[in-house]
Design a protein around this motif. Sequence first.
Motif, short mmCIF file in Angstrom:
data_model
loop_
_atom_site.label_atom_id
_atom_site.label_comp_id
_atom_site.label_asym_id
_atom_site.label_seq_id
_atom_site.Cartn_x
_atom_site.Cartn_y
_atom_site.Cartn_z
N GLY A 128 0.80 -1.21 0.00
CA GLY A 128 0.00 0.00 0.00
C GLY A 128 0.83 1.26 0.00
O GLY A 128 0.34 2.35 0.28
N ARG A 129 2.13 1.13 -0.38
CA ARG A 129 3.06 2.26 -0.30
C ARG A 129 3.80 2.41 -1.63
O ARG A 129 3.82 1.50 -2.46
N TYR A 130 4.42 3.56 -1.82
CA TYR A 130 5.24 3.74 -3.00
C TYR A 130 6.36 2.71 -3.00
O TYR A 130 6.92 2.39 -1.93
N PRO A 131 6.73 2.18 -4.16
CA PRO A 131 7.82 1.19 -4.19
C PRO A 131 9.11 1.70 -3.57
O PRO A 131 9.84 0.93 -2.94
N GLY A 132 9.38 3.00 -3.71
CA GLY A 132 10.61 3.58 -3.18
C GLY A 132 10.66 3.68 -1.67
O GLY A 132 11.66 4.16 -1.12
N ARG A 133 9.62 3.23 -0.97
CA ARG A 133 9.68 3.17 0.50
C ARG A 133 10.55 2.01 0.97
O ARG A 133 10.99 1.99 2.12
N THR A 134 10.75 1.01 0.13
CA THR A 134 11.46 -0.20 0.52
C THR A 134 12.61 -0.45 -0.44
O THR A 134 12.54 -0.13 -1.63
N ARG A 135 13.67 -1.06 0.05
CA ARG A 135 14.84 -1.31 -0.79
C ARG A 135 14.51 -2.27 -1.93
O ARG A 135 14.99 -2.10 -3.06
N GLY A 136 13.69 -3.26 -1.65
CA GLY A 136 13.32 -4.19 -2.71
C GLY A 136 12.56 -3.52 -3.82
O GLY A 136 12.65 -3.92 -4.99
N GLY A 137 11.80 -2.48 -3.48
CA GLY A 137 11.01 -1.78 -4.48
C GLY A 137 11.82 -0.91 -5.41
O GLY A 137 11.30 -0.42 -6.42
N LEU A 138 13.12 -0.72 -5.11
CA LEU A 138 13.97 0.09 -5.97
C LEU A 138 14.44 -0.68 -7.20
O LEU A 138 14.90 -0.09 -8.16
N ALA A 139 14.34 -2.00 -7.16
CA ALA A 139 14.68 -2.81 -8.33
C ALA A 139 13.54 -2.73 -9.33
O ALA A 139 12.38 -2.92 -8.97
N GLU A 140 13.85 -2.46 -10.57
CA GLU A 140 12.80 -2.18 -11.57
C GLU A 140 13.00 -3.01 -12.85
O GLU A 140 13.41 -2.48 -13.87
N PRO A 141 12.67 -4.27 -12.85
CA PRO A 141 12.16 -5.08 -11.74
C PRO A 141 13.28 -5.90 -11.09
O PRO A 141 14.44 -5.80 -11.48
N ILE A 142 12.91 -6.72 -10.08
CA ILE A 142 13.87 -7.60 -9.42
C ILE A 142 14.43 -8.60 -10.43
O ILE A 142 13.68 -9.28 -11.13
N ALA A 143 15.75 -8.68 -10.48
CA ALA A 143 16.38 -9.59 -11.44
C ALA A 143 17.46 -10.45 -10.80
O ALA A 143 18.11 -11.24 -11.50
N ASP A 144 17.69 -10.31 -9.49
CA ASP A 144 18.68 -11.16 -8.82
C ASP A 144 18.15 -11.54 -7.44
O ASP A 144 17.03 -11.18 -7.08
N ARG A 145 18.95 -12.25 -6.69
CA ARG A 145 18.50 -12.80 -5.41
C ARG A 145 18.85 -11.92 -4.21
O ARG A 145 18.66 -12.34 -3.07
N THR A 146 19.30 -10.71 -4.46
CA THR A 146 19.68 -9.84 -3.34
C THR A 146 18.56 -8.94 -2.87
O THR A 146 18.62 -8.40 -1.77
N ALA A 147 17.53 -8.76 -3.70
CA ALA A 147 16.45 -7.83 -3.36
C ALA A 147 15.14 -8.59 -3.15
O ALA A 147 14.90 -9.63 -3.77
N GLY A 148 14.30 -8.03 -2.29
CA GLY A 148 13.00 -8.65 -2.07
C GLY A 148 12.19 -7.89 -1.04
O GLY A 148 12.66 -6.90 -0.45
N LEU A 149 10.98 -8.35 -0.82
CA LEU A 149 10.08 -7.74 0.15
C LEU A 149 10.45 -8.22 1.55
O LEU A 149 10.37 -9.41 1.86
N ASP A 150 10.88 -7.28 2.38
CA ASP A 150 11.31 -7.59 3.74
C ASP A 150 10.19 -8.32 4.48
O ASP A 150 9.08 -7.79 4.61
N PRO A 151 10.44 -9.53 5.00
CA PRO A 151 9.39 -10.27 5.72
C PRO A 151 8.83 -9.53 6.93
O PRO A 151 7.71 -9.82 7.37
N ALA A 152 9.59 -8.56 7.45
CA ALA A 152 9.11 -7.80 8.61
C ALA A 152 8.14 -6.70 8.22
O ALA A 152 7.47 -6.12 9.09
N HIS A 153 8.05 -6.38 6.93
CA HIS A 153 7.17 -5.29 6.50
C HIS A 153 5.73 -5.78 6.44
O HIS A 153 5.44 -6.84 5.87
N PRO A 154 4.78 -5.05 7.04
CA PRO A 154 3.37 -5.48 6.95
C PRO A 154 2.90 -5.47 5.50
O PRO A 154 3.31 -4.62 4.70
#
Length: 486
Positions: A128-154
Amino acid sequence: MTSPYDHPSDAPAPRTRRGLSRRAFGTATAATALAATATATAGSAGSAAHAAEPAERPFRALRGRHSRRPNILFILGDDLGWADLSCYGSPHIRTPHLDRLARQGVRFTQAYSGSATCSPTRFSLYTGRYPGRTRGGLAEPIADRTAGLDPAHPTLASLLRRAGYRTALIGKWHCGYLPDFSPLKSGWEEFFGNFGGALEYYSKLGLGGEYDLYEGDAAYKDLRYYTRVLTERAAAYVQRRHDRPWLLNLNYTTPHWPWIADGDTEASAEIVRRIKAGDRGALWHQDGGSVEKYTEMVEDLDRSIGRVLDALRRSGQEEDTLVLFASDNGGERFSYNWPLSGAKGSLQEGGIRVPTVLRWPARIGGRQVSGAPVFSPDWTATLLEVAGARPQPSHPLDGTSLAGHLLRGEDAPERPLFWRVRGERALRRGDWKYHRGKDGRDRLFHLASDQREQADRSAAEPALLAELRAHWERVDATLLPYPPGR
């Protein structure tokens, strides 16, 4: 009076009234439909399929219904363009099941994705937030295994689960890879699908040549056509006897490349051969596809969704299930985006405006059209409200709930919509859109009169341009910066 489905290329709704509800929507919708009719283009030839529909009429008021929390079925197409459905004006693609869904609920003509590519939009929808609020959302799009949606984020799933919902995700995740990221780590109780951004429809080989079909966090072997497999799983889920309301995110990969339709086993085998030979670009299928093949894939997606909706009807849960259909971004190579400019990857209208349909028989009347500007994070806020769930104060939403607009006859919320991708920016406020493309030039468009974004009004409206640019920069200052060199 003309039906709004006779001329699907709707102009933005009048600024005077954008209220939408079970009780007070008839007048506003009729005005929007008439405006759409007056501005429809030749690109709406596909609307002939709707000529037999009844004329516009007052919308039924749904009074005295119970207040049970709805089941939620959120269906996401992949790279489906603005006008790739016949109810949005496609002259050659026939989508009777999605057209019917639109007739039974609300068709949105000014709906947007949260970003211009796959995974950032999914981040915006799930959080429910802009992608740029999270580090994983900065990948446009995700193409490797270093980025993702933080499990601690609601997430939508974790917050609904806390409120008593069952949660499942079937299909494309594209918010990070194992072992660090997974739907099961972010609030979904069940997962069946693929982790990456694309896969070959039969072999399930992904962009890196890896096998990419999982049940939970374990590989699951099924070499049948992927759209068919997902449809069977989703139909079984909605027919299950659930002890609580449920959320199902059904994320198809259709019509994303490679351009493989059901039955194209020879084309599949050739792409698999190239993948195994080390061709990392094989899935992009730059040397394949056609308008006809793309049409076949979209029409198959429509039939597949029809099967899931039929299973929902037969389960007896149709009345109490909110169904929302959208695309994750604008169309790609063979998509039909007229009259919009741009495509996937761009913040022009063709890259972010997407077909969006909502149906909830227990609460919302059918044959409605809304010209309210909305985007992916709004749906997160809306679904949380109708489900009785609350966002966490530590992670405030950037989306705005549309529940009052949909259910109580309130005006649609008027606030700027913000987008940012590397090298490009956009902000929409009312009928005006500020856009800076990769050439670094600021432009200003009045979408009500120029939805194709061809008449740059920046020289005529310098104060407005400066105001919208300043607003964009204020929001941008609150986001994470892009990593250098990526």
